[in-house]
Design an enzyme around this catalytic site. Structure first.
Site, short mmCIF file in Angstrom:
data_model
loop_
_atom_site.label_atom_id
_atom_site.label_comp_id
_atom_site.label_asym_id
_atom_site.label_seq_id
_atom_site.Cartn_x
_atom_site.Cartn_y
_atom_site.Cartn_z
N TRP A 1 0.83 -1.21 0.00
CA TRP A 1 0.00 0.00 0.00
C TRP A 1 0.86 1.25 0.00
CZ3 TRP A 1 -0.58 4.30 3.04
CH2 TRP A 1 -1.74 5.07 2.83
N SER B 1 -5.65 -3.56 -1.91
CA SER B 1 -5.86 -3.91 -0.50
C SER B 1 -6.48 -2.76 0.29
CB SER B 1 -4.53 -4.31 0.16
OG SER B 1 -3.64 -3.20 0.17
N ASP B 2 -6.59 -1.60 -0.33
CA ASP B 2 -7.11 -0.43 0.35
C ASP B 2 -8.60 -0.60 0.67
OD1 ASP B 2 -6.48 2.70 0.80
OD2 ASP B 2 -8.49 2.49 -0.02
N PHE B 3 -8.98 -0.30 1.91
CA PHE B 3 -10.37 -0.47 2.34
C PHE B 3 -11.32 0.35 1.47
CE2 PHE B 3 -14.11 0.86 4.67
CZ PHE B 3 -14.57 -0.32 5.23
N TRP C 1 -12.64 5.52 -4.88
CA TRP C 1 -12.58 6.16 -3.56
C TRP C 1 -13.77 7.08 -3.32
CZ3 TRP C 1 -6.76 6.74 -4.58
CH2 TRP C 1 -6.04 5.81 -3.82
#
Length: 234
Positions: A146, A165-167, A207
């Site tokens: 990340w 992998s970013d929420f 995002w």
């Protein structure tokens, strides 16, 4: 992240067209959010971009900005230090800027790696693929995938990065396709592979997928369908 940046909307024109024509959900999302205003710096020195990415790990952008401002003040004229200058500072001085014990150790490790030639210089970085850079840099202590991905997006201006992998990315994808749960990182990587070479742009939009995307999408689709049906009848 607070950087000396230059808006370059022209670099997104082809990407926005590609995403909007990918499927109706991407088209609807881009119409909802509007033009991408992601800002890039010109490629920074690798150690600088990487240290900045470490600073923002698990922090709000404003907190990261404040820590980096204090970090710069450790050095003459407030410039971003070279690797050699970083190593002249004690870990305690770096921690005093607001870095945790782990982050302070990582910063010193980055500086050592820069001097040893382990970290490729900026001129080399721009020639390397995203995956080549990730594979090389995650070998450094305290640097994960990340962190390198954020470095590539915000510090190096790379255009084909998907932080799987970013929420926020996983949640955005779940909302975009109305999935019962967030996809796993490997699933995100596979599902977005076809968005190459515009995955950084795609990430920016993921995002920002609104919570009520599905409801707004269905309303728009139904409205469009009624218009098309009316046209056929006429």
């Amino acid at each position: 992240m607070n950087t000396n940046s230059v808006k370059m909307p022209e670099i997104y024109e082809n990407g926005i067209h590609a995403l909007k024509t990918h499927d109706s959900r991407w088209h609807a999302l881009i119409e909802m959010i509007g033009p991408c205003d992601l800002q890039h710096t010109s490629p920074q020195e690798t150690h600088e971009a990487l240290i900045k990415a470490v600073a923002y790990q698990q922090l709000h952008a404003k907190a990261g900005d404040a820590i980096l401002k204090r970090f710069r003040k450790l050095f003459s004229n407030g410039h971003f230090p070279t690797c050699e200058e970083v190593l002249l500072k004690d870990k305690s001085e770096i921690k005093a800027c607001g870095f945790s014990e782990t982050k302070a150790s990582t910063i010193l490790c980055i500086a050592e790696a820069g001097i040893a030639g382990v970290i490729p210089r900026r001129e080399k970085v721009v020639e390397m693929s995203e995956e080549q850079l990730i594979a090389k840099l995650i070998q450094l202590k305290g640097v994960g995938r990340w962190t390198v991905e954020m470095m590539l997006i915000y510090g190096m201006g790379k255009q084909d990065v998907m932080p799987s992998s970013d929420f926020g990315i996983r949640e955005g994808y779940r909302r975009l396709y109305d999935l019962p749960e967030q996809p796993k990182p490997n699933d995100i990587s596979l599902r977005t592979k076809e968005l190459t070479p515009y995955r950084t742009l795609a990430a920016w939009y993921l995002w920002r997928v609104p919570r009520d995307f599905q409801a707004r999408y269905e309303k728009e689709f139904e409205s469009k369908q009624r218009s098309e049906d009316a046209g056929c009848v006429g």
